[in-house]
Design an enzyme around this catalytic site. Sequence first.
Site, PDB file in Angstrom:
ATOM      1  N   ASP A 251       0.812  -1.222   0.000  1.00 47.78           N
ATOM      2  CA  ASP A 251       0.000   0.000   0.000  1.00 47.78           C
ATOM      3  C   ASP A 251       0.845   1.272   0.000  1.00 47.78           C
ATOM      4  O   ASP A 251       0.462   2.288   0.575  1.00 47.78           O
ATOM      5  CB  ASP A 251      -0.969   0.003   1.204  1.00 47.78           C
TER       6      ASP A 251
ATOM      7  N   LYS B 146       3.274  10.031  -0.690  1.00 46.23           N
ATOM      8  CA  LYS B 146       2.530  10.542   0.467  1.00 46.23           C
ATOM      9  C   LYS B 146       3.339  11.507   1.336  1.00 46.23           C
ATOM     10  O   LYS B 146       3.147  11.565   2.543  1.00 46.23           O
ATOM     11  CB  LYS B 146       1.970   9.358   1.288  1.00 46.23           C
TER      12      LYS B 146
ATOM     13  N   SER C  59       5.724  11.738  -4.891  1.00 44.52           N
ATOM     14  CA  SER C  59       4.282  11.858  -5.068  1.00 44.52           C
ATOM     15  C   SER C  59       3.699  12.715  -3.948  1.00 44.52           C
ATOM     16  O   SER C  59       4.011  12.510  -2.776  1.00 44.52           O
ATOM     17  CB  SER C  59       3.667  10.460  -5.068  1.00 44.52           C
TER      18      SER C  59
ATOM     19  N   THR D  45       3.041 -12.764   2.776  1.00 39.48           N
ATOM     20  CA  THR D  45       2.158 -13.364   1.789  1.00 39.48           C
ATOM     21  C   THR D  45       2.855 -14.609   1.242  1.00 39.48           C
ATOM     22  O   THR D  45       3.977 -14.932   1.658  1.00 39.48           O
ATOM     23  CB  THR D  45       1.762 -12.353   0.688  1.00 39.48           C
TER      24      THR D  45
ATOM     25  N   LYS E 261       1.777   1.962  -5.157  1.00 43.30           N
ATOM     26  CA  LYS E 261       2.276   1.343  -6.400  1.00 43.30           C
ATOM     27  C   LYS E 261       1.343   1.650  -7.567  1.00 43.30           C
ATOM     28  O   LYS E 261       1.792   1.974  -8.664  1.00 43.30           O
ATOM     29  CB  LYS E 261       2.406  -0.182  -6.219  1.00 43.30           C
TER      30      LYS E 261
HETATM   31  P1  GDP Z   1      -0.744   0.177  -3.549  1.00 42.69           P
HETATM   32  O1  GDP Z   1      -1.321  -1.083  -3.023  1.00 42.69           O
HETATM   33  O2  GDP Z   1       0.726   0.259  -3.315  1.00 42.69           O
HETATM   34  O3  GDP Z   1      -1.105   0.448  -4.974  1.00 42.69           O
HETATM   35  O4  GDP Z   1      -1.375   1.349  -2.672  1.00 42.69           O
HETATM   36  P2  GDP Z   1      -2.941   1.526  -2.284  1.00 42.69           P
HETATM   37  O5  GDP Z   1      -3.663   2.026  -3.469  1.00 42.69           O
HETATM   38  O6  GDP Z   1      -3.452   0.325  -1.598  1.00 42.69           O
HETATM   39  O7  GDP Z   1      -2.831   2.632  -1.144  1.00 42.69           O
HETATM   40  C1  GDP Z   1      -2.221   3.863  -1.372  1.00 42.69           C
HETATM   41  C2  GDP Z   1      -3.243   4.970  -1.068  1.00 42.69           C
HETATM   42  O8  GDP Z   1      -2.569   6.210  -1.019  1.00 42.69           O
HETATM   43  C3  GDP Z   1      -4.286   5.121  -2.149  1.00 42.69           C
HETATM   44  O9  GDP Z   1      -5.486   5.541  -1.548  1.00 42.69           O
HETATM   45  C4  GDP Z   1      -3.722   6.207  -3.037  1.00 42.69           C
HETATM   46  O10 GDP Z   1      -4.739   6.935  -3.731  1.00 42.69           O
HETATM   47  C5  GDP Z   1      -3.064   7.090  -2.030  1.00 42.69           C
HETATM   48  N1  GDP Z   1      -1.874   7.818  -2.492  1.00 42.69           N
HETATM   49  C6  GDP Z   1      -0.916   7.445  -3.386  1.00 42.69           C
HETATM   50  N2  GDP Z   1       0.044   8.375  -3.477  1.00 42.69           N
HETATM   51  C7  GDP Z   1      -0.294   9.368  -2.627  1.00 42.69           C
HETATM   52  C8  GDP Z   1       0.310  10.615  -2.249  1.00 42.69           C
HETATM   53  O11 GDP Z   1       1.382  10.981  -2.687  1.00 42.69           O
HETATM   54  N3  GDP Z   1      -0.358  11.372  -1.312  1.00 42.69           N
HETATM   55  C9  GDP Z   1      -1.547  10.990  -0.769  1.00 42.69           C
HETATM   56  N4  GDP Z   1      -2.111  11.774   0.133  1.00 42.69           N
HETATM   57  N5  GDP Z   1      -2.137   9.823  -1.101  1.00 42.69           N
HETATM   58  C10 GDP Z   1      -1.520   9.027  -2.004  1.00 42.69           C
HETATM   59  P1  IMO Z   2      -0.888  -4.311  -2.203  1.00 40.97           P
HETATM   60  O1  IMO Z   2      -0.475  -4.869  -3.547  1.00 40.97           O
HETATM   61  C1  IMO Z   2      -0.852  -4.702   2.129  1.00 40.97           C
HETATM   62  C2  IMO Z   2      -0.943  -8.761   3.776  1.00 40.97           C
HETATM   63  C3  IMO Z   2      -2.174  -9.177   4.528  1.00 40.97           C
HETATM   64  C4  IMO Z   2      -1.549 -10.137   5.529  1.00 40.97           C
HETATM   65  C5  IMO Z   2      -0.473 -10.817   4.712  1.00 40.97           C
HETATM   66  C6  IMO Z   2      -0.888 -12.171   4.142  1.00 40.97           C
HETATM   67  O2  IMO Z   2      -2.190  -3.588  -2.236  1.00 40.97           O
HETATM   68  O3  IMO Z   2       0.223  -3.545  -1.582  1.00 40.97           O
HETATM   69  P2  IMO Z   2      -2.462 -12.869   2.117  1.00 40.97           P
HETATM   70  O4  IMO Z   2      -3.922 -12.633   1.900  1.00 40.97           O
HETATM   71  O5  IMO Z   2      -1.598 -12.329   1.038  1.00 40.97           O
HETATM   72  O6  IMO Z   2      -2.136 -14.308   2.436  1.00 40.97           O
HETATM   73  O7  IMO Z   2      -2.124 -12.055   3.473  1.00 40.97           O
HETATM   74  O8  IMO Z   2      -0.161  -9.938   3.659  1.00 40.97           O
HETATM   75  N1  IMO Z   2      -1.178  -8.257   2.406  1.00 40.97           N
HETATM   76  C7  IMO Z   2      -1.101  -6.972   2.050  1.00 40.97           C
HETATM   77  N2  IMO Z   2      -0.882  -5.874   2.796  1.00 40.97           N
HETATM   78  N3  IMO Z   2      -0.989  -4.593   0.795  1.00 40.97           N
HETATM   79  C8  IMO Z   2      -1.179  -5.684   0.026  1.00 40.97           C
HETATM   80  O9  IMO Z   2      -1.199  -5.633  -1.324  1.00 40.97           O
HETATM   81  C9  IMO Z   2      -1.282  -6.946   0.655  1.00 40.97           C
HETATM   82  N4  IMO Z   2      -1.496  -8.196   0.215  1.00 40.97           N
HETATM   83  C10 IMO Z   2      -1.406  -9.001   1.285  1.00 40.97           C
HETATM   84  O10 IMO Z   2      -2.796  -8.084   5.158  1.00 40.97           O
HETATM   85  O11 IMO Z   2      -0.913  -9.410   6.552  1.00 40.97           O
HETATM   86 MG    MG Z   3      -2.874  -1.730  -1.771  1.00 39.15          MG
END
Ligand code: GDP
Ligand code: IMO
Ligand code: MG
Length: 429
Positions: free
Chosen positions: A13, A329, A411, A237, A16
């Site tokens: 999270d 962020k 970002s 994971t 990416k």
């Molecule tokens: P990913 O799994 O790595 O693709 O990340 P996620 O989408 O799960 O979580 C990242 C969150 O941060 C999302 O809600 C994005 O819209 C938000 N985000 C990404 N870059 C930025 C940033 O530079 N600033 C802020 N405030 N939010 C961001």
């Molecule tokens: P993105 O691509 C954050 C975490 C789960 C748990 C552990 C194992 O959005 O960054 P799983 O269901 O994979 O067997 O869970 O991994 N987890 C993540 N945490 N971002 C993810 O994906 C995750 N995918 C799995 O919360 O701790």
């Molecule tokens: Mg994510």
Amino acid sequence: MANVTVIGAQWGDEGKGKIIDWLSNRAEMVVRFQGGNNAGHTIVVGEKTYKLSLLPSGVVQGKRSIIGNGVVVDPWSLLEEIAKAGAAGLAVTPDILVLAENAVLVLPLHRELDALREEAASQKLGTTKRGIGPAYEDKVGRRAIRAIDLKDPASLPGKIERLLAHHNVLRKGFGAAEVDAGALLAALNGIAPSIAPYIGSSWRELDAARKAGKRVLFEGAQAVLLDIDHGTYPFVTSSNTVAGQAAAGAGVSPRAIGTVLGIVKSYTTRVGEGPFPTELKDATGEKLGERGHEFGTVTGRKRRCGWFDAVLVRQTCITGGVDGIALTKLDVLDGFDEIRVCTGYELDGQHFDYLPADANIQARLVPVYETLEGWKDTTAGARSWADLPANAIKYVRRVEELIGAPVALLSTSPDRDDTIMVSDPFVDR
Ligand code: GDP
Ligand code: IMO
Ligand code: MG
């Protein structure tokens, strides 16, 4: 070789999805190579927000998108996501999307086993309950059903029998009902016509792309600290999330992964269980979570928050194979008087400049912090270095120094356009 591989360099999270969407403008193909619908990648373009799980983030810009052989694919979930994308104006047709024929399928019995295990465990892992771990187990156990099998209905009964011989024993142990072979066969045959048009060969597509000189973007899911080998085991994971996996999970040369961009949040979050040395269970942690809207994209769970841990990121840049980072962020840190960065750990009089592998030790580490001055002006929406407050620049420079990797992208908001390019990963190395 002008390809780029994007991986998460913390616990997931990191942003990416946003960075991959931004970069996909410069590429002709986007390829997922591991994980499954445990991933949740968010892309914000003006008023529109897309949340993708299995679909490569390239679909937002209509780029050729490949779900590689290293991904485990829940076909029902995939079809739902394609329909959702369609409703949001993204036509994810077989002209856009290819599903690798040798990708393993995630079935309802995998999701159920994931949940049964979590419910029974005294020490939970906090999985997403999407069946990811059980599906990878079946892959390695050589009893999985793969995408290609949907095109060969005559082979399915034998494969189902083999799979259920294993699962029904396990289910009995958990007191769950056995899976009926006929019902599973009917379900797979039911879905086959909808999935079949997408099934293709990821390695052949990518080989043709290489020969045509096309640029490819490899999209990692999860992150290095969740890697099955290099992460905080067992709270990880079930796949390799490091850059090297892009080669195995798509069917390309290790040299084809190109520049590796690690995505790094300006602080740290984690969702699910497991060690987190800089976690803040106080008002500051709450503030980071509120300002950063730290709720899981997939499960809606509240993410745990803490200060930036430079020890971890220095390590994941090494084990993940990171050449440079995208720091995301930064705007969430706006307005803090002081910002802390972890530069080492102490435990029982011993100092650590790396994360020891033992989970019990990891859980007890006490972070050593360096304190930096915050900034009062905002970085939110900044699109050039010149727009950044001096202390924000100092923070970024200190992060680079501590982790030993340069910042290529910065970002400053969820929106695609609020991105600062320091160096182009497709060009500069
Ligand atoms: P990913 O799994 O790595 O693709 O990340 P996620 O989408 O799960 O979580 C990242 C969150 O941060 C999302 O809600 C994005 O819209 C938000 N985000 C990404 N870059 C930025 C940033 O530079 N600033 C802020 N405030 N939010 C961001
Ligand atoms: P993105 O691509 C954050 C975490 C789960 C748990 C552990 C194992 O959005 O960054 P799983 O269901 O994979 O067997 O869970 O991994 N987890 C993540 N945490 N971002 C993810 O994906 C995750 N995918 C799995 O919360 O701790
Ligand atoms: Mg994510």
